[in-house]
Design a protein around this motif. Structure first.
Motif, PDB file in Angstrom:
ATOM      1  N   UNK A  40      18.830  43.239  48.324  1.00 40.70           N
ATOM      2  CA  UNK A  40      20.057  42.475  48.498  1.00 40.70           C
ATOM      3  C   UNK A  40      20.361  42.265  49.981  1.00 40.70           C
ATOM      4  N   UNK A  41      21.250  41.325  50.266  1.00 41.97           N
ATOM      5  CA  UNK A  41      21.614  41.029  51.652  1.00 41.97           C
ATOM      6  C   UNK A  41      22.185  42.248  52.387  1.00 41.97           C
ATOM      7  N   UNK A  42      22.978  43.105  51.714  1.00 44.62           N
ATOM      8  CA  UNK A  42      23.448  44.296  52.419  1.00 44.62           C
ATOM      9  C   UNK A  42      22.333  45.161  52.995  1.00 44.62           C
ATOM     10  N   UNK A  43      21.171  45.222  52.330  1.00 46.33           N
ATOM     11  CA  UNK A  43      20.075  46.015  52.892  1.00 46.33           C
ATOM     12  C   UNK A  43      19.634  45.456  54.248  1.00 46.33           C
ATOM     13  N   UNK A  44      19.537  44.145  54.339  1.00 42.32           N
ATOM     14  CA  UNK A  44      19.178  43.526  55.616  1.00 42.32           C
ATOM     15  C   UNK A  44      20.189  43.910  56.689  1.00 42.32           C
ATOM     16  N   UNK A  45      21.473  43.819  56.357  1.00 46.34           N
ATOM     17  CA  UNK A  45      22.511  44.185  57.326  1.00 46.34           C
ATOM     18  C   UNK A  45      22.456  45.664  57.675  1.00 46.34           C
ATOM     19  N   UNK A  46      22.173  46.521  56.687  1.00 57.11           N
ATOM     20  CA  UNK A  46      22.133  47.963  56.943  1.00 57.11           C
ATOM     21  C   UNK A  46      21.015  48.354  57.891  1.00 57.11           C
ATOM     22  N   UNK A  51      26.451  46.378  58.344  1.00 59.77           N
ATOM     23  CA  UNK A  51      27.172  46.337  57.075  1.00 59.77           C
ATOM     24  C   UNK A  51      28.416  47.193  57.176  1.00 59.77           C
ATOM     25  N   UNK A  52      29.461  46.833  56.400  1.00 59.49           N
ATOM     26  CA  UNK A  52      30.737  47.550  56.519  1.00 59.49           C
ATOM     27  C   UNK A  52      30.644  48.994  56.050  1.00 59.49           C
ATOM     28  N   UNK A 233      32.885  34.918  49.322  1.00 61.91           N
ATOM     29  CA  UNK A 233      32.103  36.109  48.964  1.00 61.91           C
ATOM     30  C   UNK A 233      31.306  36.675  50.120  1.00 61.91           C
ATOM     31  N   UNK A 234      31.215  35.974  51.225  1.00 68.48           N
ATOM     32  CA  UNK A 234      30.434  36.499  52.347  1.00 68.48           C
ATOM     33  C   UNK A 234      30.092  35.414  53.333  1.00 68.48           C
ATOM     34  N   UNK A 235      29.249  35.785  54.294  1.00 73.99           N
ATOM     35  CA  UNK A 235      28.998  34.889  55.416  1.00 73.99           C
ATOM     36  C   UNK A 235      27.528  34.964  55.822  1.00 73.99           C
ATOM     37  N   UNK A 236      26.646  34.555  54.908  1.00 71.71           N
ATOM     38  CA  UNK A 236      25.227  34.643  55.217  1.00 71.71           C
ATOM     39  C   UNK A 236      24.833  33.706  56.354  1.00 71.71           C
ATOM     40  N   UNK A 237      25.654  32.689  56.625  1.00 72.95           N
ATOM     41  CA  UNK A 237      25.374  31.806  57.756  1.00 72.95           C
ATOM     42  C   UNK A 237      25.625  32.499  59.084  1.00 72.95           C
ATOM     43  N   UNK A 238      26.338  33.631  59.037  1.00 70.28           N
ATOM     44  CA  UNK A 238      26.587  34.410  60.248  1.00 70.28           C
ATOM     45  C   UNK A 238      27.964  34.215  60.836  1.00 70.28           C
ATOM     46  N   UNK A 256      40.503  32.532  47.994  1.00 79.08           N
ATOM     47  CA  UNK A 256      40.557  33.859  47.388  1.00 79.08           C
ATOM     48  C   UNK A 256      39.395  34.715  47.872  1.00 79.08           C
ATOM     49  N   UNK A 257      39.702  35.889  48.374  1.00 77.45           N
ATOM     50  CA  UNK A 257      38.660  36.844  48.729  1.00 77.45           C
ATOM     51  C   UNK A 257      38.079  37.485  47.483  1.00 77.45           C
ATOM     52  N   UNK A 258      36.748  37.667  47.466  1.00 80.89           N
ATOM     53  CA  UNK A 258      36.065  38.270  46.323  1.00 80.89           C
ATOM     54  C   UNK A 258      35.260  39.462  46.842  1.00 80.89           C
ATOM     55  N   UNK A 259      35.839  40.648  46.735  1.00 79.24           N
ATOM     56  CA  UNK A 259      35.180  41.869  47.209  1.00 79.24           C
ATOM     57  C   UNK A 259      34.930  42.778  46.011  1.00 79.24           C
ATOM     58  N   UNK A 260      33.823  42.515  45.314  1.00 73.36           N
ATOM     59  CA  UNK A 260      33.524  43.267  44.094  1.00 73.36           C
ATOM     60  C   UNK A 260      33.347  44.755  44.382  1.00 73.36           C
ATOM     61  N   UNK A 261      32.665  45.095  45.468  1.00 71.95           N
ATOM     62  CA  UNK A 261      32.434  46.503  45.783  1.00 71.95           C
ATOM     63  C   UNK A 261      33.731  47.272  45.940  1.00 71.95           C
ATOM     64  N   UNK A 262      34.694  46.679  46.636  1.00 74.06           N
ATOM     65  CA  UNK A 262      35.994  47.333  46.814  1.00 74.06           C
ATOM     66  C   UNK A 262      36.696  47.526  45.483  1.00 74.06           C
ATOM     67  N   UNK A 263      36.572  46.533  44.600  1.00 74.05           N
ATOM     68  CA  UNK A 263      37.213  46.631  43.286  1.00 74.05           C
ATOM     69  C   UNK A 263      36.632  47.780  42.472  1.00 74.05           C
TER      70      UNK A 263
END
Length: 323
Positions: A40-46, A51-52, A233-238, A256-263
């Motif tokens: 997933x994209x978070x792995x790239x950021x990590x 990543x947050x 849902x995010x900002x893959x464009x940077x 509307x913000x969509x933060x599934x992980x936080x939910x």
């Protein structure tokens, strides 16, 4: 056991294949023998420390996986031999991973573990965006940015399962073909998507699903119908865009913000509730992800790098133990 570990925050090329201790499940947890892990994209950021959610170095990478329960901890609702998918948050790029019952869902017999590994984060995020945040209904129209990517393609499939009309936005003809194969109602190119969308839906669409951000954002507000909703849902464009709120006022539209992980962190048991709600779609194969490529665990750097290339069409997987 073998695992992919992040020891330095210098990008995907520097992840390492290492021998680490096999974990053991605790109360209400399962030890899963990993068949496949989703990338997933978070792995790239990590791998870059961007990543947050931060983990102490070194750590085993990987947010999601599917496999067979090797051992169930005390009080677990699962048993050894169960086919499951899980979202442990880290540690899934390994031969075994521990996940809590709250992070684990059953996989129907008719669904391959490869497809199951590509579902959890993207499919449940799409469900949260469309069914929970937007409360979308059959017959409405949605525009999906990044429609050929892992999250975008999941949104296309979820929207079609609900009964929405879908415009998929893509950047290449190869990606357009992938989105057509998913069944999208219409496919348009990112360059000029506003005008192309207005030709199809002169009054605008009900929703925009946007995991991309960047310079598309303003035109996304322009293609919304009155009372429409732009789902962020995010900002893959940077680039993290901003919105001029007068645009919202003039058309009675919302962002509307969509933060599934936080939910999920706020609501124990929420993942199981979602999985139950979409169980019929899963069992019917309506949410099976398109597979862009499958790589051996030892080639994790290449797999993660695929997400950096922006050329992904569907889901990238790591094959660990296979099925």
């Amino acid at each position: 056991m073998r695992a992919i570990r992040v020891a330095t925050l210098t990008g995907p090329d520097d992840v390492e294949l290492a021998e680490v201790d096999r974990p053991a499940p605790g109360q209400g947890e399962v030890l899963i023998e990993v068949a496949y892990a989703g990338v997933t994209f978070p792995e790239l950021l990590q791998t870059r420390g961007m990543y947050q959610v931060k983990h102490d170095l070194p750590f085993v990478l990987g947010s999601e996986a599917a496999g067979i329960v090797a051992e169930a901890g005390p009080g677990s609702r699962f048993s050894a031999g169960d086919r499951v998918a899980a979202i442990p948050g880290k540690g899934s790029f390994a031969e075994f991973v521990v996940a809590s019952d709250e992070q684990t869902v059953p996989v129907p017999d008719g669904i391959s573990l490869a497809h199951a590994a590509g579902m959890p984060m993207n499919v449940l995020t799409a469900d949260f965006a469309l069914r929970l945040r937007a409360q979308a209904k059959a017959g409405q129209a949605i525009l999906v940015h990044g429609a050929a990517g892992g999250l975008g393609s999941a949104a296309v499939q979820m929207a079609l399962a609900i009964g929405l009309e879908v415009i998929g936005v893509v950047s290449t003809e190869a990606k357009a073909q992938t989105v057509r194969e998913l069944g999208a109602t219409h496919v348009v190119m990112a360059e000029g998507f506003k005008d192309a969308t207005k030709e199809i839906y002169p009054n605008g669409v009900d929703y925009v699903f946007d995991p991309v951000g960047g310079d598309r954002f303003t035109d996304s507000t322009r293609v919304l119908a009155p009372y429409g909703r732009l789902l962020v849902l995010g900002f893959t464009a940077g680039e993290i865009p901003s919105v001029k709120v007068n645009r919202l006022l003039l058309k009675n539209i919302s962002v509307d913000g969509v933060a599934w992980g936080a939910a999920t962190r706020e609501r124990p048991g929420y993942i199981a509730e979602q999985w139950d709600a979409i169980a019929d779609y899963v069992a019917a194969g309506k949410l099976n992800p398109a597979i862009h490529g499958t790589y051996p665990l030892s080639d994790a750097a290449t797999a993660i790098g695929e997400l950096d290339s922006r050329n992904v069409r569907g889901k990238v997987l790591l094959e660990v133990n296979g099925e």
